[in-house]
Design a protein around this motif. Structure first.
Motif, short mmCIF file in Angstrom:
data_model
loop_
_atom_site.label_atom_id
_atom_site.label_comp_id
_atom_site.label_asym_id
_atom_site.label_seq_id
_atom_site.Cartn_x
_atom_site.Cartn_y
_atom_site.Cartn_z
N ALA A 260 45.03 64.27 81.67
CA ALA A 260 45.18 65.71 81.92
C ALA A 260 45.15 66.00 83.41
O ALA A 260 45.95 66.81 83.91
N ALA A 261 44.25 65.35 84.13
CA ALA A 261 44.13 65.63 85.56
C ALA A 261 45.39 65.22 86.33
O ALA A 261 45.85 65.95 87.22
N THR A 262 45.95 64.06 86.00
CA THR A 262 47.14 63.63 86.72
C THR A 262 48.35 64.49 86.36
O THR A 262 49.17 64.81 87.23
N GLN A 263 48.46 64.91 85.11
CA GLN A 263 49.56 65.78 84.72
C GLN A 263 49.43 67.15 85.38
O GLN A 263 50.43 67.78 85.73
N ALA A 264 48.20 67.60 85.55
CA ALA A 264 47.98 68.89 86.22
C ALA A 264 48.22 68.79 87.72
O ALA A 264 48.65 69.76 88.35
N GLY A 265 47.95 67.61 88.29
CA GLY A 265 48.00 67.48 89.74
C GLY A 265 49.31 66.99 90.32
O GLY A 265 49.47 66.97 91.54
N GLU A 266 50.28 66.60 89.47
CA GLU A 266 51.51 66.04 90.03
C GLU A 266 52.58 67.10 90.31
O GLU A 266 53.73 66.76 90.57
N ILE A 267 52.19 68.36 90.25
CA ILE A 267 53.09 69.43 90.70
C ILE A 267 52.47 70.11 91.91
O ILE A 267 51.25 70.14 92.06
N VAL A 301 39.63 68.71 82.64
CA VAL A 301 39.05 67.85 81.60
C VAL A 301 39.73 68.01 80.24
O VAL A 301 39.40 67.29 79.30
N HIS A 302 40.67 68.94 80.14
CA HIS A 302 41.32 69.15 78.84
C HIS A 302 42.69 69.78 79.05
O HIS A 302 42.93 70.45 80.07
N GLU A 303 43.59 69.54 78.10
CA GLU A 303 44.90 70.20 78.14
C GLU A 303 45.44 70.39 76.74
O GLU A 303 45.00 69.76 75.78
N GLY A 304 46.41 71.28 76.63
CA GLY A 304 47.09 71.53 75.37
C GLY A 304 48.49 72.04 75.65
O GLY A 304 48.96 72.01 76.79
N ILE A 305 49.15 72.51 74.61
CA ILE A 305 50.51 73.03 74.72
C ILE A 305 50.51 74.45 74.19
O ILE A 305 50.02 74.70 73.08
#
Length: 342
Positions: A260-267, A301-305
């Motif tokens: 989740a952290a890397t997906q949030a941080g790569e933009i 620490v968490h993600e969803g759609i």
């Protein structure tokens, strides 16, 4: 959530070590499957909803079968002062059990409304979608944290007596208010008109309803290959990874990180989306991290759609299920930012 260490399993293991006996792995697994919630098994016995079997043992590891489910629903219905729902005298799957218990709680209308809304939105929901959404919102299922994930049941598995005991124990705690709580929570369950791309992605997400939460999980089945997951299911980022990346959508190429952290941080920060601007199929991130901060494993620490600006689908304590987004003060308060992939 603390890891469970079933007392009976530990006692058996200690006695085996003391006697120089090695318990077969299958025996250990059976003991764990039957004894992880002894307090809940005791609660449903005391309430007269479930009973020991003929050998005076509860046998939580066994499937609910014969007259056990009709008898349990009848006893539970008597406590509520309502008529019992009709149940088969045979083993039933997790989804069938959830449907029957949701009906016994008087929330079938809520499940039907959720099902219809997902169908009307073009998401092709599986037949059990509505009841699984309601059952998991009411906490009728439970999570078995690592390293006890072999205890998890798939939606199509036969419900065990231990799992049924958990569901009835939770249902007893609602004290007849479950249907009202479900109606209040899903009264505003409305889905928008989706674009073709949003519909493609969200159909995959909705199809996973009820799959168990598995740490590191990103597929429906266990992986026999080196390093593969031991039980099918999803963690929060693995669920997103499956929907966008492993399902072969071109949009998944935009996602590189697995957590989740890397997906949030790569933009870049300029592409971060605030809660009020969330659209369907956006990735939504949660944690103590604020909108302007760098994404780290401690902050995200968490993600969803997102299904809509007000609803999301994600993998968490109840497996893959649907939760409120903006409508829930706690979740809205933990919202960090969103990311648009489509």
């Amino acid at each position: 959530m603390p890891l469970r260490r079933p007392f009976l399993l530990l006692l058996l293991a200690a006695l085996a070590v003391a006697a120089g006996i090695v318990l077969p792995a299958t025996s250990a697994r059976a003991a764990a499957r039957g004894s992880w919630n002894l307090s809940e098994q005791r609660a449903v016995r005391l309430a007269g909803v479930m009973h020991d079997l003929d050998d005076q043992a509860f046998h939580g590891e066994r499937a609910v079968a014969g007259a056990q489910l009709p008898d349990a629903l009848a006893a539970f219905a008597a406590r509520l002062g309502v008529d019992p729902v009709k149940a088969p005298s045979s083993a039933v799957s997790v989804t069938t059990f959830d449907r029957l218990l949701v009906a016994q709680l008087g929330a079938s209308d809520v499940a039907a409304a959720v099902q219809h809304e997902a169908w009307h939105a073009g998401l092709n929901p599986p037949a059990a979608f509505g009841t699984e959404v309601v059952a998991r919102a009411l906490g009728l299922r439970d999570n078995h944290p690592f390293p006890h994930e072999e205890l998890e049941l798939y939606p199509t598995d036969a419900i065990t007596r231990a799992e049924a005991a958990h569901s009835f124990a939770v249902a007893l705690k609602w004290q007849g208010t479950a249907a009202d709580v479900a109606r209040a929570q899903f009264a505003q369950f409305q889905l928008p008109t989706y674009t073709a791309a949003q519909k493609q992605v969200l159909r995959v997400a909705v199809a996973k309803i009820g799959m168990p939460y598995i740490w590191g999980g990103e597929t429906d089945g266990a992986g026999a290959w080196l390093g593969g997951q031991e039980h099918g299911g999803y963690d929060c980022s693995g669920f997103v990874w499956r929907v966008f990346k492993l399902s072969g959508f071109a949009w998944g190429r935009e996602i590189h990180g697995r957590t989740a952290a890397t997906q949030a941080g790569e933009i870049p920060k300029a592409r971060r989306i605030r809660l009020d601007d969330v659209q369907p199929a956006d990735l939504v991130f949660f944690g103590p991290g604020r909108f302007w901060q760098k994404a780290t494993e401690r902050r995200i620490v968490h993600e969803g759609i997102a299904l809509s600006p007000d609803w999301m689908i994600h993998a968490s304590a109840q497996g893959v299920y649907v939760s409120q987004l903006r409508l829930d003060p706690w979740r809205a308060g933990r919202f960090s930012w969103a990311r648009r992939v489509l």
